[in-house]
Design an enzyme around this catalytic site. Sequence first.
Site, PDB file in Angstrom:
ATOM      1  N   CYS A 186      -0.035  19.826  -5.725  1.00  0.00           N
ATOM      2  CA  CYS A 186       1.103  20.413  -4.993  1.00  0.00           C
ATOM      3  C   CYS A 186       1.306  19.685  -3.665  1.00  0.00           C
ATOM      4  O   CYS A 186       2.437  19.373  -3.285  1.00  0.00           O
ATOM      5  CB  CYS A 186       0.866  21.901  -4.722  1.00  0.00           C
ATOM      6  SG  CYS A 186       0.753  22.919  -6.201  1.00  0.00           S
ATOM      7  N   CYS A 227      -3.808  23.809  -3.997  1.00  0.00           N
ATOM      8  CA  CYS A 227      -3.525  22.883  -5.097  1.00  0.00           C
ATOM      9  C   CYS A 227      -3.310  21.452  -4.585  1.00  0.00           C
ATOM     10  O   CYS A 227      -2.347  21.181  -3.882  1.00  0.00           O
ATOM     11  CB  CYS A 227      -2.279  23.388  -5.834  1.00  0.00           C
ATOM     12  SG  CYS A 227      -1.561  22.228  -6.993  1.00  0.00           S
TER      13      CYS A 227
END
Length: 148
Positions: free
Chosen positions: A68, A65
């Site tokens: 993230c 991600c």
Amino acid sequence: MSGEIVVCPHCGRRNRVPAAAPGVPRCGNCHQPLPWIADATDATFAAVAEQSALPVVVDLWAAWCGPCRMVTPALEQVARDLAGKLKLVKVDVDAAPMLSRRFDVKAVPTLLIMHDGKVLARKSGAAPAPALRQWAETTLAGIRSSTG
């Protein structure tokens, strides 16, 4: 859980900070609170997060991600800024499927603030450090006012 080495932001001394421990980690040299950042899994989450004496920001993230990876430095800055007031616990949702289901993670990053094992606040998506700090401080103020 041997602990991570954390450099004290006040005096520069290296300290070992365990993932789970009673109380608040403090520098062995200057006794100032240390940033508390730990990883947790399905097996360790109860000890690392739910039994923490401090409120916990839980970062439910994934290695694949992009947002993230962008939010990690901001969360770590908030953990340093609010050392002694909160703990940051990082959970890789791909490695912790039970926690992902438990917290009904539909998007990553998903951030939770927990205290005494209860979720007090939830936020999805990346945000800059000042916004994350304000979110954390607002939630922490609510904890203090309900217990104080």
